[in-house]
Design a protein around this motif. Structure first.
Motif, PDB file in Angstrom:
ATOM      1  N   GLN A 145      50.661  47.762  73.581  1.00  0.00           N
ATOM      2  CA  GLN A 145      51.811  47.937  74.463  1.00  0.00           C
ATOM      3  C   GLN A 145      52.935  48.732  73.810  1.00  0.00           C
ATOM      4  OE1 GLN A 145      55.129  45.031  76.376  1.00  0.00           O
ATOM      5  NE2 GLN A 145      53.060  44.696  77.129  1.00  0.00           N
ATOM      6  N   TYR A 146      53.299  48.352  72.589  1.00  0.00           N
ATOM      7  CA  TYR A 146      54.395  49.066  71.932  1.00  0.00           C
ATOM      8  C   TYR A 146      54.060  50.543  71.785  1.00  0.00           C
ATOM      9  CZ  TYR A 146      57.859  50.637  68.624  1.00  0.00           C
ATOM     10  OH  TYR A 146      58.871  51.354  68.027  1.00  0.00           O
ATOM     11  N   ASN A 147      52.802  50.835  71.430  1.00  0.00           N
ATOM     12  CA  ASN A 147      52.394  52.226  71.228  1.00  0.00           C
ATOM     13  C   ASN A 147      52.496  53.032  72.518  1.00  0.00           C
ATOM     14  OD1 ASN A 147      50.531  50.260  69.530  1.00  0.00           O
ATOM     15  ND2 ASN A 147      50.963  52.053  68.273  1.00  0.00           N
ATOM     16  N   PHE A 148      52.102  52.422  73.643  1.00  0.00           N
ATOM     17  CA  PHE A 148      52.200  53.119  74.924  1.00  0.00           C
ATOM     18  C   PHE A 148      53.657  53.396  75.287  1.00  0.00           C
ATOM     19  CE2 PHE A 148      47.889  51.274  75.813  1.00  0.00           C
ATOM     20  CZ  PHE A 148      47.238  52.489  75.968  1.00  0.00           C
ATOM     21  N   VAL A 149      54.516  52.399  75.066  1.00  0.00           N
ATOM     22  CA  VAL A 149      55.934  52.579  75.384  1.00  0.00           C
ATOM     23  C   VAL A 149      56.541  53.656  74.490  1.00  0.00           C
ATOM     24  CG1 VAL A 149      58.195  51.465  75.428  1.00  0.00           C
ATOM     25  CG2 VAL A 149      56.177  50.216  76.224  1.00  0.00           C
ATOM     26  N   ASP A 150      56.209  53.602  73.211  1.00  0.00           N
ATOM     27  CA  ASP A 150      56.714  54.606  72.275  1.00  0.00           C
ATOM     28  C   ASP A 150      56.206  55.997  72.653  1.00  0.00           C
ATOM     29  OD1 ASP A 150      58.096  55.427  69.868  1.00  0.00           O
ATOM     30  OD2 ASP A 150      56.132  55.611  68.918  1.00  0.00           O
ATOM     31  N   MET A 151      54.934  56.066  73.059  1.00  0.00           N
ATOM     32  CA  MET A 151      54.342  57.342  73.447  1.00  0.00           C
ATOM     33  C   MET A 151      55.033  57.927  74.676  1.00  0.00           C
ATOM     34  SD  MET A 151      50.283  58.198  74.194  1.00  0.00           S
ATOM     35  CE  MET A 151      49.882  56.603  73.512  1.00  0.00           C
ATOM     36  N   SER A 152      55.433  57.046  75.595  1.00  0.00           N
ATOM     37  CA  SER A 152      56.079  57.534  76.820  1.00  0.00           C
ATOM     38  C   SER A 152      57.406  58.210  76.521  1.00  0.00           C
ATOM     39  CB  SER A 152      56.300  56.373  77.794  1.00  0.00           C
ATOM     40  OG  SER A 152      57.331  55.513  77.334  1.00  0.00           O
ATOM     41  N   ASN A 153      58.016  57.836  75.399  1.00  0.00           N
ATOM     42  CA  ASN A 153      59.272  58.469  75.004  1.00  0.00           C
ATOM     43  C   ASN A 153      59.055  59.752  74.212  1.00  0.00           C
ATOM     44  OD1 ASN A 153      61.977  56.613  75.362  1.00  0.00           O
ATOM     45  ND2 ASN A 153      60.118  55.382  75.339  1.00  0.00           N
ATOM     46  N   ALA A 154      57.829  59.940  73.736  1.00  0.00           N
ATOM     47  CA  ALA A 154      57.536  61.113  72.909  1.00  0.00           C
ATOM     48  C   ALA A 154      56.873  62.244  73.686  1.00  0.00           C
ATOM     49  CB  ALA A 154      56.640  60.707  71.740  1.00  0.00           C
ATOM     50  N   LEU A 155      56.252  61.923  74.829  1.00  0.00           N
ATOM     51  CA  LEU A 155      55.521  62.926  75.596  1.00  0.00           C
ATOM     52  C   LEU A 155      56.379  63.515  76.708  1.00  0.00           C
ATOM     53  CD1 LEU A 155      52.110  61.058  75.980  1.00  0.00           C
ATOM     54  CD2 LEU A 155      52.602  62.981  74.460  1.00  0.00           C
ATOM     55  N   ASP A 156      56.144  64.771  77.013  1.00  0.00           N
ATOM     56  CA  ASP A 156      56.889  65.446  78.072  1.00  0.00           C
ATOM     57  C   ASP A 156      56.578  64.818  79.431  1.00  0.00           C
ATOM     58  OD1 ASP A 156      57.974  67.224  76.253  1.00  0.00           O
ATOM     59  OD2 ASP A 156      56.370  68.705  76.512  1.00  0.00           O
ATOM     60  N   GLY A 157      57.611  64.393  80.128  1.00  0.00           N
ATOM     61  CA  GLY A 157      57.453  63.887  81.486  1.00  0.00           C
ATOM     62  C   GLY A 157      56.827  62.516  81.601  1.00  0.00           C
ATOM     63  N   ALA A 158      56.568  61.838  80.494  1.00  0.00           N
ATOM     64  CA  ALA A 158      55.895  60.537  80.546  1.00  0.00           C
ATOM     65  C   ALA A 158      56.895  59.424  80.840  1.00  0.00           C
ATOM     66  CB  ALA A 158      55.175  60.264  79.233  1.00  0.00           C
ATOM     67  N   ARG A 159      56.404  58.341  81.440  1.00  0.00           N
ATOM     68  CA  ARG A 159      57.238  57.178  81.719  1.00  0.00           C
ATOM     69  C   ARG A 159      56.474  55.898  81.378  1.00  0.00           C
ATOM     70  NH1 ARG A 159      61.661  58.207  85.091  1.00  0.00           N
ATOM     71  NH2 ARG A 159      62.417  56.256  84.150  1.00  0.00           N
ATOM     72  N   SER A 160      57.228  54.896  80.967  1.00  0.00           N
ATOM     73  CA  SER A 160      56.674  53.570  80.706  1.00  0.00           C
ATOM     74  C   SER A 160      57.122  52.625  81.811  1.00  0.00           C
ATOM     75  CB  SER A 160      57.171  53.044  79.353  1.00  0.00           C
ATOM     76  OG  SER A 160      56.993  51.643  79.258  1.00  0.00           O
ATOM     77  N   VAL A 161      56.183  51.864  82.360  1.00  0.00           N
ATOM     78  CA  VAL A 161      56.486  50.899  83.416  1.00  0.00           C
ATOM     79  C   VAL A 161      56.084  49.509  82.930  1.00  0.00           C
ATOM     80  CG1 VAL A 161      56.092  50.224  85.807  1.00  0.00           C
ATOM     81  CG2 VAL A 161      56.011  52.651  85.170  1.00  0.00           C
ATOM     82  N   LEU A 162      57.052  48.606  82.852  1.00  0.00           N
ATOM     83  CA  LEU A 162      56.774  47.223  82.470  1.00  0.00           C
ATOM     84  C   LEU A 162      56.952  46.333  83.697  1.00  0.00           C
ATOM     85  CD1 LEU A 162      58.468  46.933  78.957  1.00  0.00           C
ATOM     86  CD2 LEU A 162      56.045  47.209  79.499  1.00  0.00           C
ATOM     87  N   MET A 163      55.921  45.555  84.000  1.00  0.00           N
ATOM     88  CA  MET A 163      55.916  44.710  85.193  1.00  0.00           C
ATOM     89  C   MET A 163      56.037  43.241  84.794  1.00  0.00           C
ATOM     90  SD  MET A 163      52.746  46.659  87.102  1.00  0.00           S
ATOM     91  CE  MET A 163      51.688  46.398  85.661  1.00  0.00           C
ATOM     92  N   PHE A 164      56.791  42.488  85.579  1.00  0.00           N
ATOM     93  CA  PHE A 164      56.968  41.066  85.292  1.00  0.00           C
ATOM     94  C   PHE A 164      57.447  40.340  86.543  1.00  0.00           C
ATOM     95  CE2 PHE A 164      61.130  42.825  84.971  1.00  0.00           C
ATOM     96  CZ  PHE A 164      62.052  41.802  85.149  1.00  0.00           C
ATOM     97  N   ARG A 165      57.355  39.026  86.524  1.00  0.00           N
ATOM     98  CA  ARG A 165      57.880  38.206  87.619  1.00  0.00           C
ATOM     99  C   ARG A 165      59.356  37.924  87.360  1.00  0.00           C
ATOM    100  NH1 ARG A 165      54.081  35.448  90.821  1.00  0.00           N
ATOM    101  NH2 ARG A 165      51.915  35.736  90.167  1.00  0.00           N
ATOM    102  N   ALA A 166      60.154  37.962  88.403  1.00  0.00           N
ATOM    103  CA  ALA A 166      61.594  37.759  88.241  1.00  0.00           C
ATOM    104  C   ALA A 166      61.934  36.331  87.842  1.00  0.00           C
ATOM    105  CB  ALA A 166      62.330  38.127  89.523  1.00  0.00           C
TER     106      ALA A 166
END
Length: 248
Positions: free
Chosen positions: A43-64
Motif C-alpha cells: 500500500q505505501y509503495n502504491f501511494v508513494d508511486m502515485s505521487n511520483a508518476l505523471d497524472g497518477a492518483r492514489s485512492v484510499l477507501m474506508f467506512r466512515a
C-alpha cells in the motif's frame, strides 16, 4: 524506468484503510496500542508511486463509521497514534458519504473536505478539535448537506436501487449462493442486534416467537430440525434475522 513510467501514465491505485485523519493521514495495518491487524503489503509503495508518476492518483477507501460493542465510532479521526500513510502523501479518500480530494490542499481545506465525508454524529467534535488546534477558522459553519451523512439517510436514498436490482449486495459478483447471501444479511443483523447485553436479551425474547419461513436457509445452516436447546435457540434467532432482513 522510462518504460515503466510510460506504462503507468495516469495510473489509479485503489487501496483500503481502516481510519483516516482529517489532516489526511491513513491507518491501514495496525492500532495505536501496538496490535497489528494486517500486513501493510504494497500500500505505501502504491501511494508513494502515485505521487511520483505523471497524472497518477492514489485512492484510499474506508467506512466512515463502525459499530463497536453497540456504540458508533468514527473512522474519521482528528489524530491517531499509528500511521500507515503520512499526511504529506494525502490524495483521494472515498467512503459511503462521498469523495474527499485533498491532494495539494492546505490543512484547513483538507479538514473541511474530510469533514464533508464524515458521519454527521461526529462532525461537530472533529471541527471543534480542529478549531482548538488553530487549524480551522473560528467562524466556520458546516454546509447544510453535511447533516445527511447518516446511515438512515443513506439507506433511504439507496432503497430504490436496492429494490430494483441496480445495487445488489455484491455488485462485482460473489461465490456466495443466493441462499448464503440471505444468511449473511441475517447474521449481520443478529450481530448488530446482540452487541450489548440489553440488545441481546431483547433480540432473544423477540426470537422466541419467530417462525422459520426460509427452508433453504435453515437447511443450509442445518437448523431445519434442531434437537438441543442451543440449536433450537439458534434456529429461532436465525428465523428472526431472516425475517428482519428479507428484501421486500
Amino acid at each position: 524506468e522510462s518504460l515503466a513510467r510510460l506504462q503507468r501514465h495516469d495510473a489509479r491505485f485503489f487501496n483500503s484503510c481502516m481510519m483516516a485523519t482529517v489532516l489526511g493521514a491513513a491507518v491501514s495495518d495496525g492500532l495505536e496500542d501496538g496490535r497489528v491487524v494486517s500486513g501493510v503489503g504494497g500500500q505505501y509503495n502504491f501511494v508513494d508511486m502515485s505521487n511520483a508518476l505523471d497524472g497518477a492518483r492514489s485512492v484510499l477507501m474506508f467506512r466512515a463509521a463502525r459499530e463497536e460493542a453497540g456504540t458508533a465510532e468514527s473512522n474519521v479521526r482528528w489524530n491517531y497514534g499509528h500511521t500507515t500513510i503520512p499526511r504529506h502523501l494525502r490524495d483521494l479518500y472515498v467512503n459511503e458519504y462521498g469523495i474527499a480530494d485533498v491532494r495539494g490542499k492546505n490543512d484547513e481545506d483538507c479538514i473541511i473536505a474530510m469533514g464533508g465525508i464524515s458521519d454527521t454524529r461526529f462532525q461537530q467534535a472533529l471541527m471543534a478539535q480542529a478549531q482548538q488546534a488553530g487549524k480551522l477558522r473560528a467562524g466556520f459553519h458546516a454546509p447544510a448537506h453535511w447533516i445527511d451523512n447518516t446511515p438512515v439517510h443513506l439507506s433511504a436514498r439507496l432503497r430504490a436501487f436496492r429494490h430494483d436490482g441496480t445495487l445488489p449486495d455484491y455488485p462485482l459478483g460473489s461465490d456466495f449462493t443466493e441462499v448464503e447471501q440471505r444468511i449473511v444479511r441475517a447474521l449481520g443483523w443478529l450481530k448488530a442486534n446482540t452487541a450489548t447485553p440489553l440488545k441481546k436479551i431483547g433480540t432473544v425474547l423477540r426470537a422466541l416467537g419467530a417462525k422459520p419461513d426460509d427452508e433453504e436457509a435453515m437447511a443450509r445452516m442445518q437448523l431445519t430440525a434442531p434437537v438441543s436447546l442451543g440449536d433450537r435457540i439458534e434456529a429461532k434467532l436465525l428465523a428472526l434475522g431472516l425475517g428482519e432482513t428479507r428484501q421486500r
